[in-house]
Design a protein around this motif. Sequence first.
Motif, PDB file in Angstrom:
ATOM      1  N   LEU A  59       0.831  -1.201   0.000  1.00 45.85           N
ATOM      2  CA  LEU A  59       0.000   0.000   0.000  1.00 45.85           C
ATOM      3  C   LEU A  59       0.868   1.254   0.000  1.00 45.85           C
ATOM      4  O   LEU A  59       1.941   1.281   0.596  1.00 45.85           O
ATOM      5  N   LYS A  60       0.369   2.299  -0.666  1.00 46.86           N
ATOM      6  CA  LYS A  60       1.018   3.611  -0.638  1.00 46.86           C
ATOM      7  C   LYS A  60       0.371   4.437   0.466  1.00 46.86           C
ATOM      8  O   LYS A  60      -0.850   4.363   0.676  1.00 46.86           O
ATOM      9  N   CYS A  73      -3.502   3.693  -0.351  1.00 47.74           N
ATOM     10  CA  CYS A  73      -3.908   3.315  -1.701  1.00 47.74           C
ATOM     11  C   CYS A  73      -3.258   1.998  -2.093  1.00 47.74           C
ATOM     12  O   CYS A  73      -2.089   1.759  -1.806  1.00 47.74           O
ATOM     13  N   GLY A  74      -4.010   1.145  -2.764  1.00 46.28           N
ATOM     14  CA  GLY A  74      -3.538  -0.156  -3.221  1.00 46.28           C
ATOM     15  C   GLY A  74      -4.691  -1.132  -3.186  1.00 46.28           C
ATOM     16  O   GLY A  74      -5.844  -0.746  -3.276  1.00 46.28           O
ATOM     17  N   SER A  78      -8.085  -4.222  -7.164  1.00 48.12           N
ATOM     18  CA  SER A  78      -7.916  -3.015  -7.965  1.00 48.12           C
ATOM     19  C   SER A  78      -7.348  -1.919  -7.076  1.00 48.12           C
ATOM     20  O   SER A  78      -7.269  -2.062  -5.863  1.00 48.12           O
ATOM     21  N   GLU A  79      -6.954  -0.840  -7.697  1.00 44.83           N
ATOM     22  CA  GLU A  79      -6.423   0.296  -6.945  1.00 44.83           C
ATOM     23  C   GLU A  79      -7.565   0.948  -6.170  1.00 44.83           C
ATOM     24  O   GLU A  79      -8.542   1.407  -6.744  1.00 44.83           O
ATOM     25  N   CYS A  81      -8.336   3.647  -2.836  1.00 41.70           N
ATOM     26  CA  CYS A  81      -7.791   4.621  -1.893  1.00 41.70           C
ATOM     27  C   CYS A  81      -8.788   4.796  -0.757  1.00 41.70           C
ATOM     28  O   CYS A  81      -9.975   5.034  -0.991  1.00 41.70           O
ATOM     29  N   PHE A 111      -8.651  -3.861   2.365  1.00 42.81           N
ATOM     30  CA  PHE A 111      -7.945  -4.018   1.091  1.00 42.81           C
ATOM     31  C   PHE A 111      -8.015  -5.435   0.532  1.00 42.81           C
ATOM     32  O   PHE A 111      -7.281  -5.795  -0.377  1.00 42.81           O
TER      33      PHE A 111
END
Length: 163
Positions: A59-60, A73-74, A78-79, A81, A111
């Motif tokens: 994750l970002k 985000c991650g 799928s992406e 946020c 997530f």
Amino acid sequence: MVLFSLMGGQMGFTEGAGMKKEDFQVSVDARRVTFTTPPIFKNGTWLVPLKPFAEQLGLKIEYPEGSEMVVLCGGVESELCVPVQFQDNKDGALDIDGVTYVHPTHIAAVFGYEIYEASKNRLEVIHPAHLAPEFTLPDLADTPRHLRDFRGKKTFLYVWGSW
């Protein structure tokens, strides 16, 4: 004739009076997460430092300027946020001495990861692609057993067949 036998058992730490912060372990896809700042036990639950945990999940992390939140985000499929507010509950994040702490099961579930509490002090987070497919088979007493009932436990699958 095909005969299946499933056996499961839990292994891990037991919570005791002499338990130290270092005793709490988190693994992601069988890789232990290393925390330079130890996890904390607060209000009956473990909180982990966000940065190493999020990195292990891929994750970002973003801290929007002027807001009381962190954005992650991650994701598995799928992406995605997700904003996480700084608040003292299982859905929020805590800032203690400049370290952001989160409830690992909440973050992993959001997530798309599977979470298994192997013991009071050990948490296993698994990417769904690394899980065995679901199936149901009878045991030796002809009782249907579901593989999902053994997830998070050490399981031995004995397959025997006579053709």
